[in-house]
Design a protein around this motif. Structure first.
Motif, PDB file in Angstrom:
ATOM      1  N   PRO A 231       0.782  -1.253   0.000  1.00 60.76           N
ATOM      2  CA  PRO A 231       0.000   0.000   0.000  1.00 60.76           C
ATOM      3  C   PRO A 231       0.808   1.295   0.000  1.00 60.76           C
ATOM      4  CG  PRO A 231      -0.026  -1.003   2.177  1.00 60.76           C
ATOM      5  CD  PRO A 231       0.642  -1.988   1.268  1.00 60.76           C
ATOM      6  N   ARG A 232       2.096   1.262   0.336  1.00 63.22           N
ATOM      7  CA  ARG A 232       2.898   2.475   0.356  1.00 63.22           C
ATOM      8  C   ARG A 232       4.170   2.273  -0.463  1.00 63.22           C
ATOM      9  NH1 ARG A 232       2.173   6.758   4.139  1.00 63.22           N
ATOM     10  NH2 ARG A 232       4.312   7.325   3.557  1.00 63.22           N
ATOM     11  N   ILE A 233       4.670   3.377  -1.032  1.00 66.94           N
ATOM     12  CA  ILE A 233       5.896   3.333  -1.836  1.00 66.94           C
ATOM     13  C   ILE A 233       7.061   2.798  -1.016  1.00 66.94           C
ATOM     14  CG2 ILE A 233       7.637   4.814  -2.915  1.00 66.94           C
ATOM     15  CD1 ILE A 233       5.327   6.530  -3.971  1.00 66.94           C
ATOM     16  N   GLU A 234       7.162   3.236   0.245  1.00 65.44           N
ATOM     17  CA  GLU A 234       8.271   2.792   1.093  1.00 65.44           C
ATOM     18  C   GLU A 234       8.213   1.280   1.332  1.00 65.44           C
ATOM     19  OE1 GLU A 234       7.314   7.037   1.846  1.00 65.44           O
ATOM     20  OE2 GLU A 234       6.144   5.186   1.860  1.00 65.44           O
ATOM     21  N   TYR A 235       7.002   0.751   1.476  1.00 62.37           N
ATOM     22  CA  TYR A 235       6.862  -0.685   1.682  1.00 62.37           C
ATOM     23  C   TYR A 235       7.246  -1.455   0.415  1.00 62.37           C
ATOM     24  CZ  TYR A 235       4.094   0.823   5.729  1.00 62.37           C
ATOM     25  OH  TYR A 235       3.672   1.423   6.898  1.00 62.37           O
ATOM     26  N   ILE A 236       6.877  -0.894  -0.731  1.00 63.56           N
ATOM     27  CA  ILE A 236       7.260  -1.533  -2.003  1.00 63.56           C
ATOM     28  C   ILE A 236       8.773  -1.590  -2.135  1.00 63.56           C
ATOM     29  CG2 ILE A 236       7.192  -1.312  -4.524  1.00 63.56           C
ATOM     30  CD1 ILE A 236       4.450  -0.009  -4.233  1.00 63.56           C
ATOM     31  N   LEU A 237       9.423  -0.484  -1.774  1.00 60.43           N
ATOM     32  CA  LEU A 237      10.880  -0.439  -1.857  1.00 60.43           C
ATOM     33  C   LEU A 237      11.507  -1.486  -0.935  1.00 60.43           C
ATOM     34  CD1 LEU A 237      13.207   1.136  -3.191  1.00 60.43           C
ATOM     35  CD2 LEU A 237      13.233   2.632  -1.192  1.00 60.43           C
ATOM     36  N   ILE A 238      10.947  -1.646   0.262  1.00 63.34           N
ATOM     37  CA  ILE A 238      11.434  -2.677   1.186  1.00 63.34           C
ATOM     38  C   ILE A 238      11.237  -4.062   0.565  1.00 63.34           C
ATOM     39  CG2 ILE A 238      11.034  -3.797   3.409  1.00 63.34           C
ATOM     40  CD1 ILE A 238      10.317  -1.040   4.539  1.00 63.34           C
ATOM     41  N   GLY A 239      10.083  -4.275  -0.058  1.00 64.20           N
ATOM     42  CA  GLY A 239       9.808  -5.567  -0.680  1.00 64.20           C
ATOM     43  C   GLY A 239      10.761  -5.878  -1.822  1.00 64.20           C
ATOM     44  N   LEU A 240      11.029  -4.881  -2.674  1.00 68.02           N
ATOM     45  CA  LEU A 240      11.961  -5.091  -3.782  1.00 68.02           C
ATOM     46  C   LEU A 240      13.369  -5.372  -3.273  1.00 68.02           C
ATOM     47  CD1 LEU A 240      10.810  -2.289  -6.271  1.00 68.02           C
ATOM     48  CD2 LEU A 240      10.191  -4.718  -6.269  1.00 68.02           C
ATOM     49  N   THR A 241      13.745  -4.681  -2.205  1.00 59.57           N
ATOM     50  CA  THR A 241      15.068  -4.939  -1.613  1.00 59.57           C
ATOM     51  C   THR A 241      15.137  -6.348  -1.065  1.00 59.57           C
ATOM     52  OG1 THR A 241      15.280  -2.588  -1.051  1.00 59.57           O
ATOM     53  CG2 THR A 241      16.735  -4.124   0.086  1.00 59.57           C
ATOM     54  N   ALA A 242      14.042  -6.804  -0.477  1.00 62.10           N
ATOM     55  CA  ALA A 242      13.991  -8.179   0.041  1.00 62.10           C
ATOM     56  C   ALA A 242      14.176  -9.187  -1.082  1.00 62.10           C
ATOM     57  CB  ALA A 242      12.673  -8.412   0.776  1.00 62.10           C
ATOM     58  N   THR A 243      13.623  -8.890  -2.269  1.00 57.04           N
ATOM     59  CA  THR A 243      13.805  -9.816  -3.397  1.00 57.04           C
ATOM     60  C   THR A 243      15.265  -9.861  -3.836  1.00 57.04           C
ATOM     61  OG1 THR A 243      13.368  -8.136  -5.111  1.00 57.04           O
ATOM     62  CG2 THR A 243      11.475  -9.315  -4.214  1.00 57.04           C
ATOM     63  N   MET A 244      15.959  -8.712  -3.784  1.00 56.05           N
ATOM     64  CA  MET A 244      17.381  -8.684  -4.107  1.00 56.05           C
ATOM     65  C   MET A 244      18.170  -9.559  -3.127  1.00 56.05           C
ATOM     66  SD  MET A 244      17.995  -6.574  -6.721  1.00 56.05           S
ATOM     67  CE  MET A 244      17.350  -5.137  -7.598  1.00 56.05           C
ATOM     68  N   ILE A 245      17.850  -9.426  -1.842  1.00 55.57           N
ATOM     69  CA  ILE A 245      18.531 -10.230  -0.825  1.00 55.57           C
ATOM     70  C   ILE A 245      18.207 -11.708  -1.029  1.00 55.57           C
ATOM     71  CG2 ILE A 245      18.694 -10.683   1.650  1.00 55.57           C
ATOM     72  CD1 ILE A 245      18.081  -7.701   2.100  1.00 55.57           C
ATOM     73  N   CYS A 246      16.975 -11.980  -1.426  1.00 52.81           N
ATOM     74  CA  CYS A 246      16.568 -13.362  -1.710  1.00 52.81           C
ATOM     75  C   CYS A 246      17.425 -13.949  -2.823  1.00 52.81           C
ATOM     76  CB  CYS A 246      15.085 -13.398  -2.078  1.00 52.81           C
ATOM     77  SG  CYS A 246      14.476 -15.036  -2.553  1.00 52.81           S
ATOM     78  N   TYR A 247      17.687 -13.152  -3.846  1.00 56.17           N
ATOM     79  CA  TYR A 247      18.524 -13.643  -4.953  1.00 56.17           C
ATOM     80  C   TYR A 247      19.937 -13.956  -4.461  1.00 56.17           C
ATOM     81  CZ  TYR A 247      20.688 -14.122  -9.498  1.00 56.17           C
ATOM     82  OH  TYR A 247      21.369 -14.627 -10.575  1.00 56.17           O
TER      83      TYR A 247
END
Length: 366
Positions: free
Chosen positions: A342-358
């Motif tokens: 729901p928020r841009i900041e949360y999306i950014l956290i989620g995308l960063t989490a995907t990078m760490i996942c990789y």
């Protein structure tokens, strides 16, 4: 006459090549600045097209000079002077792009033609440097000069025809090396040098991303959300560094018979993806972009980054292709889910989490 650096043992980028990269980043920084602002929270179509249409020829200037130097650099006085003059033209070009495009267009396209003409002449002169294989490179030089002249003739036309003519010449410029090298393979790429050059430029562009992040924090009132976005953005940049360089050694150990074009051309997508993600971090800090635009540009930036990063490995290291496909599919699927937060900041956290996942997924084949 100095011998080719191509045949040196333990070859590395020259000090001139590093200097050239810094000048190039100044030009690219000017282009990516076109994405540094939004209009009522939105990226405009003209703004995005301007970024792409300016970014591609600048990327090709760096790439074509790198392709030539990778094979024919002698670090002679003439090579140094030619490269320094290209850098001067880049500075003039970067000073004028994006400002009063109609008035400055003749100067900008003339600078581009001058750069391409210098590189063409460098190719033509390579016939005296090595054996019979350099004759084809000289022919390539003449062909590149013709394509540069096609772009130059665009000043005779009015918009939008002039841009079509200019890009016909640019696309010819980009495709001709692939045609010449795939047809007869006159000289393989020096793989270790090429990989190092690409890595150094990527590292510099990551540094530009940090500058963009810091610029977003300056002159604003700090609060929980923009500090969160800044910290998350820095973690994302660090994760990108890890993803890009963690398996870098696999490319440098690749068979030296490759032409290098798969690496050079795939990095166009990687660099555009980096530029998009860096600007999105800045807009997340400033909180000046609507969430829908952030969602769309985020998934485009992530896709371009991984496409550009993975393709070179997919071609050069067949034994890890299965892992490449699996890891990329997992990460992009996760990113596709996180963009609906729901928020841009949360999306950014989620995308960063995907990078760490990789990063964690990569441990399987280290």
């Amino acid at each position: 006459m100095k011998s080719l650096k191509y045949y040196e043992k333990n070859r590395h980028a020259t000090w001139l090549e590093l200097f050239f990269d810094l000048i190039f980043v100044v030009a690219i920084g000017k282009v990516t600045h076109t994405l540094g602002h939004v209009h009522q929270g939105h990226f405009e179509q003209e703004q995005l097209w301007t970024f792409i249409l300016l970014f591609v020829p600048l990327w090709w200037v760096w790439s074509s000079h790198t392709i030539y130097s990778n094979r024919f650099d002698t670090d002679s006085s003439l090579h140094r002077l030619a490269t320094l003059f290209i850098m001067l033209l880049l500075i003039v070009l970067s000073a004028r792009i994006g400002e009063e495009s109609g008035v400055n267009y003749p100067l900008v396209i003339s600078c581009y033609f001058g750069i391409r003409a210098i590189i063409s002449i460098m190719y033509i002169s390579s016939i005296s440097k090595i054996d019979y294989r350099s004759e084809l490179s000289s022919r390539l030089g003449f062909a590149l000069l013709v394509s540069a002249m096609v772009s130059l003739t665009s000043i005779l036309f009015d918009p939008p025809v002039r841009y079509v003519v200019a890009y016909i010449g640019i696309f010819l410029d980009i495709l001709l090396p692939v045609f010449f090298w795939s047809k007869s393979k006159p000289l393989p790429a020096h793989t270790e040098h090429l990989v190092e050059r690409l890595g150094l430029l990527t590292l510099i562009l990551l540094g530009e991303s940090v500058i963009s992040l810091a610029g977003g924090l300056s002159g604003i009132q700090w609060d929980l959300y923009n500090v969160m976005a800044a910290i998350t953005g820095f973690i994302m940049i660090c994760s990108i560094w890890w993803i890009y360089f963690d398996s870098f050694y696999l490319l440098s150990k690749n068979d030296s018979s490759m032409s290098g074009h798969s690496l050079i051309y795939s990095h166009l997508f990687l660099f555009i993806g980096l530029a998009l993600l860096a600007n999105l971090i800045r807009h997340a800090i400033l909180n000046d972009i609507v969430i829908r635009d952030f969602q769309i540009m985020s998934i485009i930036g992530m896709t371009l980054f991984f496409l550009g990063k993975q393709y070179g490995y997919f071609v050069a290291v067949p034994k890890i292709r299965k892992y490449i496909l699996q890891n990329t599919l997992i990460v992009l699927s996760l990113a596709g889910l996180f963009i609906f937060l729901p928020r841009i900041e949360y999306i950014l956290i989620g995308l960063t989490a995907t990078m760490i996942c990789y990063v964690l997924l990569n441990f399987r084949y280290r």
